[in-house]
Scaffold this active site. Sequence first.
Site, PDB file in Angstrom:
ATOM      1  N   ASP A  12       0.850  -1.196   0.000  1.00 40.42           N
ATOM      2  CA  ASP A  12       0.000   0.000   0.000  1.00 40.42           C
ATOM      3  C   ASP A  12       0.885   1.245   0.000  1.00 40.42           C
ATOM      4  OD1 ASP A  12      -2.255  -1.573   0.186  1.00 40.42           O
ATOM      5  OD2 ASP A  12      -2.728  -1.027   2.268  1.00 40.42           O
ATOM      6  N   LYS A  39      -6.670  -6.565   1.195  1.00 38.67           N
ATOM      7  CA  LYS A  39      -7.785  -6.975   2.060  1.00 38.67           C
ATOM      8  C   LYS A  39      -7.495  -8.305   2.751  1.00 38.67           C
ATOM      9  CE  LYS A  39     -11.081  -4.397  -0.624  1.00 38.67           C
ATOM     10  NZ  LYS A  39     -10.901  -3.187   0.202  1.00 38.67           N
ATOM     11  N   ASN A  42      -4.836  -7.728   5.561  1.00 36.05           N
ATOM     12  CA  ASN A  42      -5.435  -6.996   6.687  1.00 36.05           C
ATOM     13  C   ASN A  42      -6.358  -7.912   7.507  1.00 36.05           C
ATOM     14  OD1 ASN A  42      -4.232  -4.719   5.584  1.00 36.05           O
ATOM     15  ND2 ASN A  42      -6.097  -3.997   4.589  1.00 36.05           N
ATOM     16  N   ASN A 215     -24.571   3.834  10.309  1.00 34.08           N
ATOM     17  CA  ASN A 215     -25.835   3.237  10.802  1.00 34.08           C
ATOM     18  C   ASN A 215     -25.628   1.854  11.410  1.00 34.08           C
ATOM     19  OD1 ASN A 215     -27.532   5.412  10.150  1.00 34.08           O
ATOM     20  ND2 ASN A 215     -27.424   4.822   7.997  1.00 34.08           N
ATOM     21  N   GLY A 216     -24.385   1.452  11.620  1.00 31.22           N
ATOM     22  CA  GLY A 216     -24.131   0.194  12.331  1.00 31.22           C
ATOM     23  C   GLY A 216     -24.085  -1.020  11.424  1.00 31.22           C
ATOM     24  N   ASP A 237      -8.462   7.807   9.363  1.00 30.89           N
ATOM     25  CA  ASP A 237      -8.236   7.036   8.130  1.00 30.89           C
ATOM     26  C   ASP A 237      -9.133   5.787   8.168  1.00 30.89           C
ATOM     27  OD1 ASP A 237      -7.287   5.578   6.004  1.00 30.89           O
ATOM     28  OD2 ASP A 237      -5.180   5.697   6.568  1.00 30.89           O
ATOM     29  N   ASP A 243     -12.035  -4.508   6.842  1.00 33.73           N
ATOM     30  CA  ASP A 243     -11.226  -5.728   7.038  1.00 33.73           C
ATOM     31  C   ASP A 243     -11.094  -6.047   8.531  1.00 33.73           C
ATOM     32  OD1 ASP A 243     -10.829  -5.665   4.289  1.00 33.73           O
ATOM     33  OD2 ASP A 243      -8.989  -4.489   4.467  1.00 33.73           O
ATOM     34  N   GLY A 278      -3.395   4.315   8.363  1.00 39.29           N
ATOM     35  CA  GLY A 278      -2.946   3.048   7.792  1.00 39.29           C
ATOM     36  C   GLY A 278      -4.042   2.003   7.793  1.00 39.29           C
TER      37      GLY A 278
END
Length: 297
Positions: A12, A39, A42, A215-216, A237, A243, A278
């Site tokens: 990244d 993804k 992470n 909204n959860g 960030d 993830d 990050g």
Amino acid sequence: MKIINFGSLNIDIFFRVNHIVKPGETISAQSIEKRAGGKGLNQSIALVKNFDKVYHAGSVGSDGAFLKEYLKGEGIDTSFIKESKNPTGNAIIQVDDKGENSIVLYKGANFDNDKEYIAQVLSKFDKDDILVLQNEINNMEYIIDMGYKKQMKLVLNPSPITKEVKKFDLNKIDLLLVNETEAKEITNCQDIDQIIEYFRENYPDLKVVITLGCNGSIFVDKENKICQEAYNVEAVDSTGAGDTFTGFFVAEFYKNKDVNDCLKLATKASALSVTKQGASISIPNIEEVKKFDEEDL
Ligand code: RIB
């Protein structure tokens, strides 16, 4: 029970900017950082914060050796990670003053997972082991088929969403984690109640978590609908927040914990990750998550 995450590994490159660059515009970044991401990577980091036996499979080029070292240092078994002749996947990430991002992906080695390699990796796992997947690597349908035939428990987070996702057979998936946009794309429904109805009617055995940003989130299966509110934090960030949610939820869920508690833990973890810069480096430890109280921030 083991968790194998067959997923992407990216280098990244983060650019901190006042605003996301517009077409035709040239702007200066306040900072640039090279970090471990993807993804898949992470989610493995988030999984291992709350689960002992986490394995990661996927491909990197010779420039991605540090990603493997990083995962290993976090306690993840990296022995299945393959070295490819192609360069490692890259993500160019702009993060603006509001903590929102914009990402350009280069697939690179993430698309070098051939069927022989996939079969070899999955041959080391058994019935009821958990197979975690996102949508940043190739041969996804083949991995889903193989995992299902082995009677593994399949977890799918179909990010980033592409047309191919519609071809995936969700009957083979145990747990699907989607955001609102992905849920709309998969179901062709616009309203949350319709989306829930679609999943219940078409895939009665599927468990689904739908994340709804501020909204959860909602967990749904054929009998239950469980809602969790979001925590209000100051965003620095948001990269990797989804993830983080996925990793913490999956680890807790397959320990057979109460779904309310799984949602709460994952929501706290992702809220904490948003308060730091990050992707993988912003994922909190389980102790920090358990201690977290909204008023602390
Ligand atoms: O979800 C965040 C990730 O998306 C980043 O780490 C980047 O690599 C992209 O894959």
